[in-house]
Design a protein around this motif. Structure first.
Motif, PDB file in Angstrom:
ATOM      1  N   ASN A 111     -84.266 -54.380 -22.740  1.00 51.69           N
ATOM      2  CA  ASN A 111     -84.054 -52.862 -23.377  1.00 51.69           C
ATOM      3  C   ASN A 111     -83.070 -52.165 -22.576  1.00 51.69           C
ATOM      4  OD1 ASN A 111     -85.450 -52.898 -26.081  1.00 51.69           O
ATOM      5  ND2 ASN A 111     -86.790 -54.103 -24.677  1.00 51.69           N
ATOM      6  N   GLY A 112     -83.589 -52.026 -21.369  1.00 48.73           N
ATOM      7  CA  GLY A 112     -82.530 -51.019 -20.403  1.00 48.73           C
ATOM      8  C   GLY A 112     -81.045 -51.519 -20.342  1.00 48.73           C
ATOM      9  N   ALA A 113     -81.020 -52.918 -20.374  1.00 56.02           N
ATOM     10  CA  ALA A 113     -79.547 -53.222 -20.249  1.00 56.02           C
ATOM     11  C   ALA A 113     -79.016 -53.191 -21.497  1.00 56.02           C
ATOM     12  CB  ALA A 113     -79.461 -54.808 -19.882  1.00 56.02           C
ATOM     13  N   MET A 114     -79.730 -53.483 -22.546  1.00 56.33           N
ATOM     14  CA  MET A 114     -79.075 -53.438 -23.914  1.00 56.33           C
ATOM     15  C   MET A 114     -78.533 -51.865 -24.261  1.00 56.33           C
ATOM     16  SD  MET A 114     -78.206 -54.519 -26.883  1.00 56.33           S
ATOM     17  CE  MET A 114     -79.054 -56.264 -27.086  1.00 56.33           C
ATOM     18  N   PHE A 115     -79.349 -50.989 -24.002  1.00 56.95           N
ATOM     19  CA  PHE A 115     -79.296 -49.463 -24.366  1.00 56.95           C
ATOM     20  C   PHE A 115     -78.083 -48.911 -23.454  1.00 56.95           C
ATOM     21  CE2 PHE A 115     -84.115 -48.552 -25.272  1.00 56.95           C
ATOM     22  CZ  PHE A 115     -83.854 -49.590 -26.583  1.00 56.95           C
ATOM     23  N   SER A 116     -78.054 -49.297 -22.278  1.00 57.82           N
ATOM     24  CA  SER A 116     -77.010 -48.745 -21.521  1.00 57.82           C
ATOM     25  C   SER A 116     -75.764 -49.458 -21.428  1.00 57.82           C
ATOM     26  CB  SER A 116     -77.426 -48.455 -20.072  1.00 57.82           C
ATOM     27  OG  SER A 116     -77.555 -49.540 -19.539  1.00 57.82           O
ATOM     28  N   ASN A 117     -75.643 -50.959 -21.758  1.00 58.46           N
ATOM     29  CA  ASN A 117     -74.497 -51.724 -21.907  1.00 58.46           C
ATOM     30  C   ASN A 117     -73.990 -51.773 -23.236  1.00 58.46           C
ATOM     31  OD1 ASN A 117     -73.849 -53.138 -19.063  1.00 58.46           O
ATOM     32  ND2 ASN A 117     -75.871 -53.175 -19.444  1.00 58.46           N
ATOM     33  N   ASP A 118     -74.840 -51.412 -24.399  1.00 55.40           N
ATOM     34  CA  ASP A 118     -74.600 -51.260 -25.841  1.00 55.40           C
ATOM     35  C   ASP A 118     -73.692 -52.644 -26.221  1.00 55.40           C
ATOM     36  OD1 ASP A 118     -74.295 -50.623 -28.537  1.00 55.40           O
ATOM     37  OD2 ASP A 118     -72.810 -49.104 -28.141  1.00 55.40           O
ATOM     38  N   TYR A 119     -74.204 -53.848 -25.626  1.00 56.20           N
ATOM     39  CA  TYR A 119     -73.538 -54.999 -25.668  1.00 56.20           C
ATOM     40  C   TYR A 119     -73.076 -55.267 -27.505  1.00 56.20           C
ATOM     41  CZ  TYR A 119     -75.435 -56.428 -21.294  1.00 56.20           C
ATOM     42  OH  TYR A 119     -76.035 -56.537 -19.749  1.00 56.20           O
ATOM     43  N   LEU A 120     -73.775 -54.734 -28.223  1.00 57.33           N
ATOM     44  CA  LEU A 120     -73.435 -55.099 -29.777  1.00 57.33           C
ATOM     45  C   LEU A 120     -72.555 -53.965 -30.428  1.00 57.33           C
ATOM     46  CD1 LEU A 120     -77.044 -56.287 -30.879  1.00 57.33           C
ATOM     47  CD2 LEU A 120     -75.050 -57.608 -30.025  1.00 57.33           C
ATOM     48  N   HIS A 121     -72.260 -52.961 -29.360  1.00 58.71           N
ATOM     49  CA  HIS A 121     -71.376 -51.911 -29.914  1.00 58.71           C
ATOM     50  C   HIS A 121     -72.090 -51.017 -31.142  1.00 58.71           C
ATOM     51  CE1 HIS A 121     -68.417 -53.568 -27.037  1.00 58.71           C
ATOM     52  NE2 HIS A 121     -68.487 -54.683 -27.866  1.00 58.71           N
ATOM     53  N   ARG A 122     -73.226 -50.896 -31.019  1.00 60.24           N
ATOM     54  CA  ARG A 122     -74.127 -50.187 -32.151  1.00 60.24           C
ATOM     55  C   ARG A 122     -74.477 -49.065 -31.853  1.00 60.24           C
ATOM     56  NH1 ARG A 122     -78.307 -54.117 -33.368  1.00 60.24           N
ATOM     57  NH2 ARG A 122     -76.844 -54.944 -34.416  1.00 60.24           N
ATOM     58  N   TYR A 123     -74.719 -48.549 -30.659  1.00 60.74           N
ATOM     59  CA  TYR A 123     -75.400 -47.360 -30.285  1.00 60.74           C
ATOM     60  C   TYR A 123     -74.600 -46.052 -29.899  1.00 60.74           C
ATOM     61  CZ  TYR A 123     -79.281 -50.588 -30.045  1.00 60.74           C
ATOM     62  OH  TYR A 123     -80.130 -51.480 -30.111  1.00 60.74           O
ATOM     63  N   SER A 124     -73.660 -45.771 -30.908  1.00 61.53           N
ATOM     64  CA  SER A 124     -72.839 -44.529 -30.611  1.00 61.53           C
ATOM     65  C   SER A 124     -73.567 -43.532 -31.307  1.00 61.53           C
ATOM     66  CB  SER A 124     -71.615 -44.718 -31.504  1.00 61.53           C
ATOM     67  OG  SER A 124     -71.918 -44.949 -32.875  1.00 61.53           O
ATOM     68  N   SER A 125     -73.322 -42.315 -31.265  1.00 62.54           N
ATOM     69  CA  SER A 125     -73.859 -41.249 -31.807  1.00 62.54           C
ATOM     70  C   SER A 125     -74.031 -41.356 -33.472  1.00 62.54           C
ATOM     71  CB  SER A 125     -73.180 -39.784 -31.608  1.00 62.54           C
ATOM     72  OG  SER A 125     -72.922 -39.566 -30.165  1.00 62.54           O
ATOM     73  N   ALA A 126     -73.284 -42.090 -33.945  1.00 62.64           N
ATOM     74  CA  ALA A 126     -73.455 -42.240 -35.490  1.00 62.64           C
ATOM     75  C   ALA A 126     -74.670 -43.046 -35.884  1.00 62.64           C
ATOM     76  CB  ALA A 126     -72.207 -43.248 -36.083  1.00 62.64           C
ATOM     77  N   TRP A 127     -75.333 -43.766 -34.768  1.00 59.54           N
ATOM     78  CA  TRP A 127     -76.508 -44.461 -34.937  1.00 59.54           C
ATOM     79  C   TRP A 127     -77.699 -43.606 -35.370  1.00 59.54           C
ATOM     80  CZ3 TRP A 127     -78.052 -48.948 -36.478  1.00 59.54           C
ATOM     81  CH2 TRP A 127     -79.384 -49.547 -36.347  1.00 59.54           C
ATOM     82  N   LEU A 128     -77.727 -42.281 -34.749  1.00 53.90           N
ATOM     83  CA  LEU A 128     -78.728 -41.521 -34.691  1.00 53.90           C
ATOM     84  C   LEU A 128     -79.212 -40.841 -36.370  1.00 53.90           C
ATOM     85  CD1 LEU A 128     -78.323 -39.520 -31.607  1.00 53.90           C
ATOM     86  CD2 LEU A 128     -79.730 -41.253 -32.038  1.00 53.90           C
ATOM     87  N   THR A 129     -78.038 -41.192 -37.114  1.00 55.56           N
ATOM     88  CA  THR A 129     -78.234 -40.832 -38.536  1.00 55.56           C
ATOM     89  C   THR A 129     -78.126 -42.116 -39.464  1.00 55.56           C
ATOM     90  OG1 THR A 129     -75.753 -40.526 -38.825  1.00 55.56           O
ATOM     91  CG2 THR A 129     -77.006 -38.677 -38.194  1.00 55.56           C
ATOM     92  N   ASP A 130     -78.379 -43.297 -38.789  1.00 61.10           N
ATOM     93  CA  ASP A 130     -78.396 -44.580 -39.573  1.00 61.10           C
ATOM     94  C   ASP A 130     -79.945 -44.794 -40.296  1.00 61.10           C
ATOM     95  OD1 ASP A 130     -79.187 -47.556 -39.844  1.00 61.10           O
ATOM     96  OD2 ASP A 130     -77.023 -47.548 -39.695  1.00 61.10           O
ATOM     97  N   PRO A 131     -79.923 -44.990 -41.433  1.00 60.42           N
ATOM     98  CA  PRO A 131     -81.261 -45.239 -42.150  1.00 60.42           C
ATOM     99  C   PRO A 131     -82.293 -46.056 -41.248  1.00 60.42           C
ATOM    100  CG  PRO A 131     -79.433 -45.215 -43.686  1.00 60.42           C
ATOM    101  CD  PRO A 131     -78.878 -45.241 -42.398  1.00 60.42           C
ATOM    102  N   ARG A 132     -81.574 -47.271 -40.721  1.00 56.84           N
ATOM    103  CA  ARG A 132     -82.596 -48.048 -39.712  1.00 56.84           C
ATOM    104  C   ARG A 132     -83.143 -47.301 -38.654  1.00 56.84           C
ATOM    105  NH1 ARG A 132     -77.635 -52.455 -39.168  1.00 56.84           N
ATOM    106  NH2 ARG A 132     -76.766 -50.190 -39.130  1.00 56.84           N
ATOM    107  N   PHE A 133     -82.367 -46.317 -37.988  1.00 58.31           N
ATOM    108  CA  PHE A 133     -82.836 -45.425 -36.931  1.00 58.31           C
ATOM    109  C   PHE A 133     -83.949 -44.657 -37.299  1.00 58.31           C
ATOM    110  CE2 PHE A 133     -82.881 -41.769 -34.384  1.00 58.31           C
ATOM    111  CZ  PHE A 133     -83.400 -42.258 -33.066  1.00 58.31           C
ATOM    112  N   LEU A 134     -83.468 -43.941 -38.399  1.00 54.32           N
ATOM    113  CA  LEU A 134     -84.405 -42.766 -38.781  1.00 54.32           C
ATOM    114  C   LEU A 134     -85.763 -43.389 -39.469  1.00 54.32           C
ATOM    115  CD1 LEU A 134     -81.750 -40.654 -40.677  1.00 54.32           C
ATOM    116  CD2 LEU A 134     -82.844 -40.175 -38.482  1.00 54.32           C
ATOM    117  N   GLY A 135     -85.781 -44.561 -40.183  1.00 50.65           N
ATOM    118  CA  GLY A 135     -86.803 -45.111 -40.662  1.00 50.65           C
ATOM    119  C   GLY A 135     -87.754 -45.472 -39.664  1.00 50.65           C
ATOM    120  N   GLY A 136     -87.134 -46.285 -38.801  1.00 48.37           N
ATOM    121  CA  GLY A 136     -87.785 -46.735 -37.894  1.00 48.37           C
ATOM    122  C   GLY A 136     -88.310 -45.853 -36.866  1.00 48.37           C
TER     123      GLY A 136
END
Length: 263
Positions: free
Chosen positions: A130-155
């Protein structure tokens, strides 16, 4: 091995983690991890529970911090928020919970060293993935837009509900033992909160929290920890339910093992 992120080291460790999750899921069908009421000395010596829990959980803080803080995107997009959720969980699990245990003075028989070894392996791998995933963003998912994604909000909602149940249930159990005289009573029937419905609301809270975490991160490392947690806690919840019923003749008959009103 390039099947998930394209990073050989990361994908190899993730594969090992899934293999270990399968081991835990199968092993949970045959016995309980030897800690707490199911502790045993057959698998080696036992530890002071405060020390055992702290040592087992500390890699989730240290390893996570090392790999998160060395990643290129550690201060960008959604990464700091995801890290904050991690810190919230392990501030409780790795620090507050073990240090607040009210143990019988001198007791060293409720945390087997085999649990420490496997637990440290899990928390090391968990922290790295998780540390490597969050800070390397290997999947190019965790931009600021992720914070309004329904998956993030619901989770996040699911995670916080599980975390609240976990913390409140731990408080109920902790307060069963008198802080001034922790050796007076070994075990009592807990009441209130989630204990109105199930024998193991702490386990239910943990499972809900990690389900929410898997959803809000939308990543396989979240699935891995959920599988490992389920493999350990689901069989343990049923064993705990049976243990309470066998030990206490007046145990509430309508209380379920893990899922309210169901089972």
């Amino acid at each position: 091995m390039h099947w998930y992120t394209g990073n050989t080291t990361y994908d190899t460790i993730l594969t090992i983690a899934f293999g270990f999750a399968a081991f835990v899921l199968i092993g949970g069908l045959f016995g309980q991890s030897p800690y707490g009421r199911f502790a045993t000395a057959k698998l080696g010596f036992n530890l002071n529970p405060k020390l055992g829990w702290w040592l087992m959980e500390i890699p989730a803080t240290v390893v996570f911090a090392v790999f998160y803080l060395t990643g290129p995107h550690r201060f960008e997009g959604a990464s700091p928020v995801l890290a904050a959720i991690w810190v919230l969980h392990y501030a409780n699990r790795g620090w507050f919970f073990p240090l607040s245990i009210r143990q019988v003075p001198g007791k060293t028989t409720s945390f087997n060293v085999s649990v420490l070894g496997m637990g440290m392996f899990v928390t090391c791998v968990h922290g790295y993935l998780n540390g490597a995933m969050f800070s390397n963003d290997y999947l190019h998912r965790y931009s600021s837009a992720w914070l309004t994604d329904p998956r993030f909000l619901g989770g996040l909602v699911v995670y916080l509900c599980g975390f609240a149940l976990l913390v409140s249930s731990e408080s109920i159990v902790r307060n069963l033992r008198d802080k001034a005289n922790p050796g007076a009573t070994e075990y009592r029937i807990p009441f209130g909160g989630g204990y109105r419905f199930v024998s193991s609301p702490t386990y239910l809270g943990e499972l809900i929290a990690w389900s929410g975490f898997a959803l809000l991160t939308w990543s396989l490392p979240g699935v891995v920890i959920l599988l490992i947690t389920a493999g350990n806690l689901v069989p343990r919840a049923f064993a705990t339910h049976k243990w309470y019923r066998d030990k206490f003749p007046d145990y509430p008959a309508d209380r379920k093992a893990l899922i309210p009103f169901v089972i």
